[in-house]
Scaffold this motif. Structure first.
Motif, PDB file in Angstrom:
ATOM      1  N   SER A   1      46.408  13.790  35.568  1.00  0.00           N
ATOM      2  CA  SER A   1      45.554  14.975  35.526  1.00  0.00           C
ATOM      3  C   SER A   1      44.802  15.003  36.846  1.00  0.00           C
ATOM      4  O   SER A   1      43.935  14.166  37.099  1.00  0.00           O
ATOM      5  N   ARG A   2      45.157  15.957  37.684  1.00  0.00           N
ATOM      6  CA  ARG A   2      44.548  16.016  39.009  1.00  0.00           C
ATOM      7  C   ARG A   2      43.141  16.593  38.993  1.00  0.00           C
ATOM      8  O   ARG A   2      42.353  16.345  39.909  1.00  0.00           O
ATOM      9  N   ASP A   3      42.838  17.381  37.956  1.00  0.00           N
ATOM     10  CA  ASP A   3      41.508  17.983  37.871  1.00  0.00           C
ATOM     11  C   ASP A   3      40.697  17.484  36.679  1.00  0.00           C
ATOM     12  O   ASP A   3      39.592  17.949  36.424  1.00  0.00           O
ATOM     13  N   GLY A   4      41.271  16.529  35.913  1.00  0.00           N
ATOM     14  CA  GLY A   4      40.575  16.006  34.756  1.00  0.00           C
ATOM     15  C   GLY A   4      40.673  16.886  33.532  1.00  0.00           C
ATOM     16  O   GLY A   4      40.117  16.566  32.484  1.00  0.00           O
ATOM     17  N   VAL A   5      41.398  18.010  33.640  1.00  0.00           N
ATOM     18  CA  VAL A   5      41.523  18.949  32.523  1.00  0.00           C
ATOM     19  C   VAL A   5      42.986  19.152  32.159  1.00  0.00           C
ATOM     20  O   VAL A   5      43.422  18.852  31.041  1.00  0.00           O
ATOM     21  N   ARG A   6      43.745  19.690  33.088  1.00  0.00           N
ATOM     22  CA  ARG A   6      45.162  19.944  32.841  1.00  0.00           C
ATOM     23  C   ARG A   6      45.951  18.653  32.962  1.00  0.00           C
ATOM     24  O   ARG A   6      45.709  17.855  33.868  1.00  0.00           O
ATOM     25  N   VAL A   7      46.894  18.457  32.036  1.00  0.00           N
ATOM     26  CA  VAL A   7      47.648  17.205  31.962  1.00  0.00           C
ATOM     27  C   VAL A   7      49.125  17.480  32.215  1.00  0.00           C
ATOM     28  O   VAL A   7      49.693  18.442  31.695  1.00  0.00           O
ATOM     29  N   ALA A   8      49.730  16.624  33.018  1.00  0.00           N
ATOM     30  CA  ALA A   8      51.165  16.712  33.288  1.00  0.00           C
ATOM     31  C   ALA A   8      51.817  15.403  32.880  1.00  0.00           C
ATOM     32  O   ALA A   8      51.265  14.313  33.092  1.00  0.00           O
ATOM     33  N   VAL A   9      52.989  15.505  32.272  1.00  0.00           N
ATOM     34  CA  VAL A   9      53.768  14.334  31.881  1.00  0.00           C
ATOM     35  C   VAL A   9      55.111  14.412  32.592  1.00  0.00           C
ATOM     36  O   VAL A   9      55.837  15.405  32.461  1.00  0.00           O
ATOM     37  N   ASN A  10      55.394  13.366  33.360  1.00  0.00           N
ATOM     38  CA  ASN A  10      56.638  13.307  34.151  1.00  0.00           C
ATOM     39  C   ASN A  10      56.786  14.534  35.045  1.00  0.00           C
ATOM     40  O   ASN A  10      57.856  15.124  35.179  1.00  0.00           O
ATOM     41  N   GLY A  11      55.655  14.939  35.639  1.00  0.00           N
ATOM     42  CA  GLY A  11      55.665  16.030  36.604  1.00  0.00           C
ATOM     43  C   GLY A  11      55.613  17.416  36.020  1.00  0.00           C
ATOM     44  O   GLY A  11      55.570  18.407  36.761  1.00  0.00           O
ATOM     45  N   LYS A  12      55.589  17.544  34.693  1.00  0.00           N
ATOM     46  CA  LYS A  12      55.568  18.856  34.051  1.00  0.00           C
ATOM     47  C   LYS A  12      54.279  19.021  33.265  1.00  0.00           C
ATOM     48  O   LYS A  12      53.961  18.216  32.395  1.00  0.00           O
ATOM     49  N   ARG A  13      53.555  20.097  33.585  1.00  0.00           N
ATOM     50  CA  ARG A  13      52.309  20.350  32.874  1.00  0.00           C
ATOM     51  C   ARG A  13      52.612  20.669  31.414  1.00  0.00           C
ATOM     52  O   ARG A  13      53.524  21.437  31.098  1.00  0.00           O
ATOM     53  N   ILE A  14      51.851  20.072  30.498  1.00  0.00           N
ATOM     54  CA  ILE A  14      52.075  20.295  29.069  1.00  0.00           C
ATOM     55  C   ILE A  14      51.117  21.355  28.548  1.00  0.00           C
ATOM     56  O   ILE A  14      49.975  21.465  29.003  1.00  0.00           O
ATOM     57  N   ASP A  15      51.601  22.132  27.604  1.00  0.00           N
ATOM     58  CA  ASP A  15      50.797  23.166  26.964  1.00  0.00           C
ATOM     59  C   ASP A  15      50.011  22.525  25.821  1.00  0.00           C
ATOM     60  O   ASP A  15      50.597  21.894  24.946  1.00  0.00           O
ATOM     61  N   GLU A  16      48.694  22.687  25.826  1.00  0.00           N
ATOM     62  CA  GLU A  16      47.850  22.057  24.814  1.00  0.00           C
ATOM     63  C   GLU A  16      46.907  23.082  24.180  1.00  0.00           C
ATOM     64  O   GLU A  16      45.699  23.079  24.423  1.00  0.00           O
ATOM     65  N   PRO A  17      47.430  23.943  23.335  1.00  0.00           N
ATOM     66  CA  PRO A  17      46.568  24.953  22.692  1.00  0.00           C
ATOM     67  C   PRO A  17      45.566  24.369  21.718  1.00  0.00           C
ATOM     68  O   PRO A  17      44.613  25.047  21.322  1.00  0.00           O
ATOM     69  N   TYR A  18      45.776  23.119  21.316  1.00  0.00           N
ATOM     70  CA  TYR A  18      44.915  22.467  20.337  1.00  0.00           C
ATOM     71  C   TYR A  18      43.654  21.872  20.947  1.00  0.00           C
ATOM     72  O   TYR A  18      42.758  21.423  20.234  1.00  0.00           O
ATOM     73  N   VAL A  19      43.541  21.847  22.262  1.00  0.00           N
ATOM     74  CA  VAL A  19      42.450  21.142  22.928  1.00  0.00           C
ATOM     75  C   VAL A  19      41.165  21.962  22.922  1.00  0.00           C
ATOM     76  O   VAL A  19      41.175  23.171  23.156  1.00  0.00           O
ATOM     77  N   MET A  20      40.046  21.273  22.661  1.00  0.00           N
ATOM     78  CA  MET A  20      38.721  21.874  22.798  1.00  0.00           C
ATOM     79  C   MET A  20      38.209  21.569  24.198  1.00  0.00           C
ATOM     80  O   MET A  20      38.115  20.401  24.599  1.00  0.00           O
ATOM     81  N   ARG A  21      37.912  22.606  24.937  1.00  0.00           N
ATOM     82  CA  ARG A  21      37.417  22.449  26.296  1.00  0.00           C
ATOM     83  C   ARG A  21      35.891  22.400  26.313  1.00  0.00           C
ATOM     84  O   ARG A  21      35.222  22.828  25.367  1.00  0.00           O
ATOM     85  N   ASP A  22      35.360  21.900  27.406  1.00  0.00           N
ATOM     86  CA  ASP A  22      33.907  21.847  27.573  1.00  0.00           C
ATOM     87  C   ASP A  22      33.379  23.263  27.773  1.00  0.00           C
ATOM     88  O   ASP A  22      33.784  23.954  28.716  1.00  0.00           O
ATOM     89  N   PRO A  23      32.487  23.740  26.886  1.00  0.00           N
ATOM     90  CA  PRO A  23      31.975  25.110  27.027  1.00  0.00           C
ATOM     91  C   PRO A  23      31.211  25.327  28.324  1.00  0.00           C
ATOM     92  O   PRO A  23      31.059  26.465  28.773  1.00  0.00           O
ATOM     93  N   LEU A  24      30.734  24.251  28.936  1.00  0.00           N
ATOM     94  CA  LEU A  24      30.004  24.375  30.200  1.00  0.00           C
ATOM     95  C   LEU A  24      30.948  24.435  31.395  1.00  0.00           C
ATOM     96  O   LEU A  24      30.510  24.647  32.532  1.00  0.00           O
ATOM     97  N   GLY A  25      32.251  24.229  31.116  1.00  0.00           N
ATOM     98  CA  GLY A  25      33.235  24.334  32.185  1.00  0.00           C
ATOM     99  C   GLY A  25      33.353  23.108  33.059  1.00  0.00           C
ATOM    100  O   GLY A  25      34.048  23.133  34.084  1.00  0.00           O
TER     101      GLY A  25
END
Length: 218
Positions: A103-127
């Motif tokens: 995770s280059r930005d600490g938010v988006r995650v890539a596995v084996n070079g491919k970013r994974i879709d994570e609709p289940y994740v709760m993000r920080d409301p403060l961004g």
């Protein structure tokens, strides 16, 4: 004579209905067992780490699975010696043995070079974002994250311990989705039970109808 013939017909119907009904009931029980409906460990969600997917107080069924059955995206119950006060926790499988997770930005995650879709994740409301990380998961181990990323004490915080991973042997089971419980076996079992009861009634009716008319006068 007619009553005896009628009684014999009812008994034959009973001989067919009762065994068939029992077979259906047993088949339904077997189908539910294979689908995870009869056994499994019942656990109560205690923390916030898996919000919004699972909330505190929610009751879940955890099924034992073989190591080869684990898939990325599974939610598993794990026990890690030395972590979490040695209490089991629920986390989501992100990487398997040999996977490159980053995770280059600490938010988006890539596995084996491919970013994974994570609709289940709760993000920080403060961004705000977490710290970047990059690991290769050792063989026989799992890289796990909580769905509530701002409030999950997961593999990201133990990167100096075998890249934050946990041994597959520490997994106690995979969460069984309740909505995926098999419906067909339940319907089949209900029909089998009904058929068994009807068959039993036919058998009793056949016994009564087949008796000699004078039997009741003795």
């Amino acid at each position: 004579m007619q009553s005896q013939r009628a009684g014999r017909g009812l008994r034959i119907a009973a001989w067919v209905s009762v065994p068939l009904g029992l077979v259906l009931v047993l088949g339904a029980v077997g189908g539910i067992a294979l689908g995870g409906g009869l056994d499994g460990e019942r656990v109560t969600v205690r923390g916030e780490a898996m919000r919004p997917t699972y909330s505190p107080g929610e009751r879940l069924t955890v099924m034992q699975v073989g190591e080869g059955e684990i898939r990325r995206g599974d939610v598993v119950l794990v026990g890690v010696p030395g972590r979490y006060g040695n209490a089991p926790v629920l986390q989501r499988v992100i990487g398997l043995g040999g996977d490159h997770v980053e995770s280059r930005d600490g938010v988006r995650v890539a596995v084996n070079g491919k970013r994974i879709d994570e609709p289940y994740v709760m993000r920080d409301p403060l961004g705000s974002t977490g710290s970047p990380y990059e690991v290769t998961v050792p063989e026989g181990r799992l890289f796990l994250l909580g769905d509530n990323r701002p409030n999950a004490n997961d593999s990201r915080y133990f990167l100096d311990e075998q890249s934050g991973s946990i041994a597959v042997s520490g997994m106690r089971g995979r969460v069984q989705e309740e909505r995926a419980a098999p419906v067909a076996p339940l319907v089949l079992g209900a029909f089998g039970a009904l058929l068994t009861l009807v068959g039993a009634g036919l058998g009793i009716g056949g016994f009564v109808a087949g008796r000699r008319p004078g039997a009741w006068l003795r």
